[in-house]
Each structure stands twice: as structure tokens, then as C-alpha cells.
Design a protein around this motif. Structure first.
Motif, short mmCIF file in Angstrom:
data_model
loop_
_atom_site.label_atom_id
_atom_site.label_comp_id
_atom_site.label_asym_id
_atom_site.label_seq_id
_atom_site.Cartn_x
_atom_site.Cartn_y
_atom_site.Cartn_z
N CYS A 96 0.84 -1.20 0.00
CA CYS A 96 0.00 0.00 0.00
C CYS A 96 0.87 1.25 0.00
N LEU A 97 0.71 2.08 -1.02
CA LEU A 97 1.27 3.43 -1.01
C LEU A 97 0.30 4.33 -0.26
N TYR A 98 0.83 5.18 0.61
CA TYR A 98 -0.06 6.05 1.35
C TYR A 98 0.37 7.51 1.25
N GLU A 99 -0.61 8.39 1.29
CA GLU A 99 -0.38 9.82 1.44
C GLU A 99 -1.30 10.31 2.53
N LEU A 100 -0.73 10.86 3.59
CA LEU A 100 -1.51 11.34 4.71
C LEU A 100 -1.92 12.80 4.51
N ALA A 101 -2.85 13.25 5.33
CA ALA A 101 -3.38 14.60 5.20
C ALA A 101 -2.32 15.67 5.41
N ARG A 147 -9.37 8.08 10.21
CA ARG A 147 -9.69 8.37 8.80
C ARG A 147 -9.36 9.80 8.39
N GLU A 148 -9.44 10.73 9.33
CA GLU A 148 -9.13 12.12 8.97
C GLU A 148 -7.65 12.31 8.66
N GLU A 149 -6.82 11.32 9.01
CA GLU A 149 -5.38 11.40 8.74
C GLU A 149 -5.02 10.98 7.32
N PHE A 150 -5.96 10.33 6.61
CA PHE A 150 -5.67 9.80 5.28
C PHE A 150 -6.11 10.76 4.18
N LYS A 151 -5.28 10.85 3.14
CA LYS A 151 -5.68 11.55 1.93
C LYS A 151 -5.97 10.54 0.83
N ARG A 152 -5.01 9.66 0.54
CA ARG A 152 -5.24 8.62 -0.46
C ARG A 152 -4.34 7.43 -0.18
N LEU A 153 -4.84 6.25 -0.54
CA LEU A 153 -4.12 4.99 -0.35
C LEU A 153 -4.25 4.18 -1.64
N LEU A 154 -3.12 3.73 -2.17
CA LEU A 154 -3.13 2.90 -3.36
C LEU A 154 -2.72 1.48 -2.96
N GLU A 203 -9.72 6.90 -1.35
CA GLU A 203 -9.54 8.35 -1.23
C GLU A 203 -10.47 8.92 -0.17
N ASN A 204 -9.97 9.96 0.50
CA ASN A 204 -10.76 10.73 1.44
C ASN A 204 -11.02 12.09 0.80
N VAL A 205 -12.24 12.26 0.31
CA VAL A 205 -12.62 13.50 -0.37
C VAL A 205 -13.70 14.19 0.45
N GLY A 230 1.80 9.59 -9.48
CA GLY A 230 2.38 10.84 -9.01
C GLY A 230 2.65 10.90 -7.53
N TRP A 231 3.23 9.82 -6.97
CA TRP A 231 3.52 9.81 -5.53
C TRP A 231 4.79 10.60 -5.20
#
Length: 245
Positions: A96-101, A147-154, A203-205, A230-231
Motif C-alpha cells: 500500500c502506497l499512502y499519502e496522509l493529510a 480516517r481524517e489522517e488519510f488523503k489517499r491509499l493505493l 480516497e478521502n474527499v 504521481g507519488w
């Protein structure tokens, strides 16, 4: 709550919903499901990868003969053969690739022992490394109480070593939310040269968590998936801590 065999049945539409509530398969026509709308954006989400090997087409034709026999065999489970000329060695890994808020980016994967942490950033943890497939497979846990800490997870799958062989495996990724139906994503496309596959994007939108089917195969590894989405991470050659038995 239904307790008795003689209960009053609901309407036809409600019967359909109840009967099919256990599994949702993400497809090209229906690629997205909202975890928030089904009340599953809390607790620990579980994501499982499982696979088994299948013989080559040539071996299949040799064993099953006629077209009619092959069609009849579709209704029977295909036994897994011992390793031989018709088989290949393959080690599928879930990651899992992650991008946090806050902009933090990284990866959780068996390679390099980046196994994550469920109670501290990135709030994602790998259960272990299954090198032979099977019913248990590999599992990722995601702490949606954060969940508020996540932006997107691949969530993606890659072949660590051996021959590129997505076309020689029966593989699927299953997502088990805390409520609502299980989500299933079969990896059935014939991509014999691919070494990695982006499976789903979570995604957290604006506070809504959605799961989108991707199923995009690439010929390279994590760096190529990184470029595709685009990570912007820096990648180097990695190894597992223990060799295959």
C-alpha cells in the motif's frame, strides 16, 4: 432481526438487497463504492490478497482434450499441480502506497520490512508475508478510526521474484469493511509480462471515504506505479530479510 422460518418476507427489492449484501464485486462498469455511505468508515478495515497457481494453456488443453470437456470442467475446481514444466514459481506481495493529510508519503510492504503501524502513523499495518498463496494469503489492516489522517491509499500487488506470471495465477483482493458487504476485486486480466498491478485507490474527499477499482498492470515495480500515480518517492532495490525456503 429474523429469528423464525415463518417470518413475513419483505418486498422483492428488499429481498434482493438482503440476498446479495455479503459481496460486492468492483468491475469496469461499477468501479466505486463509498465506505462512508455504508457506515464502514470506522474501525480496522482488512484487505486480503490470496492466489493459487494454474497450469499453462498448453497443459490445460493436453489434460482436458476437447472443447466440450473444457467447458464442462469450468464447473469443477481446478486442482493445483505440483511444480513442473507447466508451472512457474511466483511470489505475489500485497502492499500500500499512502499519502496522509499532512503530506507524509510512504509505503507499507513486506519488501524491506516496511510493515507499518496500526496505532501510529501511517495507521496501516501488514500482517506478514505469505510466499505461497493459499486461502490465508496476505493481509493489510487500515485504522479508519484515524480516517481524517488519510488523503489517499493505493493498494497494489507485485511479483517479488520469479517469472512475471499474473496470467498464470488465480488471484483476488478482498476488502472486509467493519459493516456492509465484502468488496472483491478479481485479478483475471491476461498480462503475462506485468510485474505489478494497482488494484484499488482509497480516497478521502471532503470526509467521504471511497474505494475505486483500478486494476492497472505495469511492467515495472513500485517506482513505475509511483510515476503513474504521481507519488514522488525515491526508490532503490530492496530485498526480503529471509530467503525462500
Amino acid at each position: 432481526m429474523w429469528k423464525f422460518p415463518g417470518f413475513l418476507r419483505p418486498s422483492g427489492a428488499a429481498q434482493f438487497d438482503i440476498a446479495n449484501a455479503h459481496t460486492v464485486e468492483l468491475t469496469r462498469r461499477h468501479p466505486v463504492v463509498s465506505l462512508s455511505k455504508q457506515g464502514a468508515a470506522t474501525g480496522n478495515l482488512r484487505i486480503n490478497l490470496s492466489w493459487s497457481m494454474r497450469p499453462s494453456d498448453g497443459a490445460w488443453d493436453q489434460r482436458h482434450g476437447s472443447w466440450l470437456r473444457r467447458q464442462l470442467q469450468l464447473f469443477k475446481p481446478e486442482p493445483v499441480q505440483a511444480a513442473g514444466p507447466a508451472m512457474v514459481n511466483v511470489d505475489l506481495d500485497l502492499a500500500c502506497l499512502y499519502e496522509l493529510a499532512d503530506g507524509t508519503k510512504g509505503v507499507v510492504q513486506p519488501l524491506g520490512d516496511f510493515l507499518g503501524d496500526l496505532d501510529a502513523p501511517p495507521y496501516i499495518q501488514m500482517s506478514g508475508d505469505d510466499r505461497f498463496g493459499g486461502s490465508s494469503g496476505e493481509t493489510l489492516y487500515i485504522n479508519f478510526d484515524k480516517r481524517e489522517e488519510f488523503k489517499r491509499l493505493l493498494v497494489f500487488v507485485y511479483i517479488y521474484d520469479g517469472t512475471p506470471a499474473f496470467d498464470r495465477t488465480h488471484a483476488k483482493v478482498e476488502i472486509f469493511p467493519t459493516s456492509g458487504p465484502r468488496i472483491e476485486i478479481p485479478l483475471t486480466e491476461r498480462e503475462p509480462q506485468a510485474r505489478s498491478c494497482a488494484v484499488v485507490l482509497i480516497e478521502n474527499v471532503k470526509g467521504e471515504l471511497t474505494v475505486r477499482r483500478e486494476v492497472k498492470y505495469v511492467y515495472g515495480f513500485q517506482a513505475e506505479l509511483d510515476r503513474l500515480y504521481g507519488w514522488g518517492l525515491q526508490w532503490g532495490r530492496g530485498y526480503k530479510t529471509s530467503a525462500r525456503p
